[in-house]
Motif scaffolding. Structure first.
Motif, PDB file in Angstrom:
ATOM      1  N   ALA A 172      31.095  42.398  25.334  1.00 24.90           N
ATOM      2  CA  ALA A 172      32.573  43.340  25.272  1.00 24.90           C
ATOM      3  C   ALA A 172      32.878  43.260  26.583  1.00 24.90           C
ATOM      4  CB  ALA A 172      31.784  44.779  24.860  1.00 24.90           C
ATOM      5  N   ALA A 173      32.277  43.485  27.655  1.00 23.87           N
ATOM      6  CA  ALA A 173      32.956  43.646  29.019  1.00 23.87           C
ATOM      7  C   ALA A 173      33.952  42.280  29.231  1.00 23.87           C
ATOM      8  CB  ALA A 173      31.728  43.557  29.942  1.00 23.87           C
ATOM      9  N   ILE A 174      33.298  41.114  28.824  1.00 22.95           N
ATOM     10  CA  ILE A 174      34.356  39.919  29.099  1.00 22.95           C
ATOM     11  C   ILE A 174      35.397  39.956  28.212  1.00 22.95           C
ATOM     12  CG2 ILE A 174      34.520  37.429  28.727  1.00 22.95           C
ATOM     13  CD1 ILE A 174      31.326  37.398  29.243  1.00 22.95           C
ATOM     14  N   GLU A 175      35.209  40.389  26.775  1.00 17.31           N
ATOM     15  CA  GLU A 175      36.319  40.379  25.878  1.00 17.31           C
ATOM     16  C   GLU A 175      37.375  41.543  26.194  1.00 17.31           C
ATOM     17  OE1 GLU A 175      34.077  38.541  22.142  1.00 17.31           O
ATOM     18  OE2 GLU A 175      34.989  40.534  21.914  1.00 17.31           O
ATOM     19  N   LEU A 176      37.064  42.593  26.717  1.00 14.97           N
ATOM     20  CA  LEU A 176      37.876  43.587  26.764  1.00 14.97           C
ATOM     21  C   LEU A 176      38.316  43.998  28.367  1.00 14.97           C
ATOM     22  CD1 LEU A 176      35.832  46.451  24.507  1.00 14.97           C
ATOM     23  CD2 LEU A 176      37.898  44.683  24.117  1.00 14.97           C
ATOM     24  N   ALA A 177      38.145  43.072  29.230  1.00 11.63           N
ATOM     25  CA  ALA A 177      38.286  43.361  30.769  1.00 11.63           C
ATOM     26  C   ALA A 177      39.905  43.147  30.570  1.00 11.63           C
ATOM     27  CB  ALA A 177      37.734  42.230  31.641  1.00 11.63           C
ATOM     28  N   HIS A 178      40.690  42.225  29.947  1.00  9.06           N
ATOM     29  CA  HIS A 178      42.161  42.095  29.951  1.00  9.06           C
ATOM     30  C   HIS A 178      42.855  43.338  29.668  1.00  9.06           C
ATOM     31  CE1 HIS A 178      41.603  41.541  25.710  1.00  9.06           C
ATOM     32  NE2 HIS A 178      42.810  41.349  25.618  1.00  9.06           N
TER      33      HIS A 178
END
Ligand SMILES: NC(=O)c1ccc[n+]([C@@H]2O[C@H](COP(=O)([O-])OP(=O)(O)OC[C@H]3O[C@@H](n4cnc5c(N)ncnc54)[C@H](O)[C@@H]3O)[C@@H](O)[C@H]2O)c1
Length: 268
Positions: A172-178
């Protein structure tokens, strides 16, 4: 601040915070800690009586909502209601959970599924809800466990669910960072709550266990709550996808047994 994606929440004052498992223990302490910062706290739980009573202590009884974290529709309903009340989701803390303790050979399929369903699927539904409905710049804090970092005998079902929570956190951290949404988890060690007040844990020698903790004491729910608040605040604005151990040093390593301390600090 020179970042081009700096849409993070700037202040917890007035921020809409959804907390699961808020009727007691770490969830209740966390809800109180956010309320003390002026956040608009939405405490949720399946235990309505204790949930409302806990919420009344920090002035949020009227915002308490029933949320069984395993129920997909219930998640939608709570976030819909928050939006209708003018508080779109900004921060989520996934604290609902339970533990069973047994050697794998004695772990029932029902028990294993119960752990995965509550601790892992419940957190998945929360994280997915955040991915779909959280405002940009928000924060999610999941609760894994030291037992989701260090494999522990007799905690196979619980440990598997908590190792899984750490995987979800990172994805989730990777997917939502943007979108400026940060996703982290805390990994508490032994915290003084009712989670182990079930027969499965009766044979654990708590006094002996405490001697294996470098700080020589169990933690208080409030000590975990403060770390959770930190992970939602702008003070942690460049932290995402991490596991933060709150464990009095237990996960740091081991002490080699000597003739003077044959049983202390050697649990891991
Ligand atoms: N206490 C510890 O030593 C410890 C250590 C590591 C991790 N944790 C984790 O911290 C979290 C909180 O644990 P705690 O110690 O505060 O436990 P607790 O038993 O005091 O509180 C757990 C809360 O979750 C709620 N809950 C149970 N099933 C639910 C469901 N289906 N939907 C919504 N709510 C539900 C309970 O009603 C309760 O209010 C858990 O995820 C737990 O695994 C606790």
């Amino acid at each position: 601040m020179s970042g081009t994606q700096d849409n993070r929440i700037l202040d917890l004052e007035g921020a809409a915070v959804l907390i699961t498992g808020a009727a007691k223990g770490i969830g209740a302490a966390t809800a109180a800690a956010f309320a003390a910062r002026g956040a608009v706290v939405y405490p949720t739980d399946v235990d309505v009586e204790r949930g409302r009573a806990a919420a009344a202590e920090y002035g949020a009884a009227e915002r308490f909502k029933v949320l069984d974290v395993r129920d997909e529709q219930a998640w939608e309903k709570v976030v819909d209601e928050m939006e209708a009340e003018g508080h779109p989701l900004q921060v989520m803390v996934n604290s609902a959970g339970a533990a069973i303790r047994a050697p794998l050979a004695d772990t029932s399929l029902e028990g294993f599924r119960r752990m995965v369903d509550l601790n892992l699927v419940g957190t998945f539904l929360g994280v997915r809800t955040a991915a779909r409905r959280m405002v940009d710049g928000g924060a999610v804090v999941n609760i894994s466990s030291l037992r989701g970092v260090v494999a522990t005998a007799e905690l196979g079902a619980y440990g598997a669910s908590k190792f899984g929570v750490r995987a979800l956190t990172r994805v989730a951290a990777i997917e939502l960072a943007h979108r400026g949404i940060r996703v982290n988890d805390v990994c508490p060690g032994s915290i003084d709550t009712e989670i182990t007040a079930v027969p499965d844990f009766d044979h654990v020698d708590v006094a002996k266990y405490v001697r294996t903790i470098p700080m020589q004491r169990r933690g208080a729910p409030e000590e975990v709550a403060e770390v959770i608040v930190f992970l939602a605040e702008p003070r942690s604005s460049y932290i995402t996808g991490v596991d933060l151990l709150v464990d009095g040093g237990t996960g740091a390593g081991v002490t080699t047994p000597t003739k003077n301390n044959p049983e202390e600090n050697t649990e891991n």
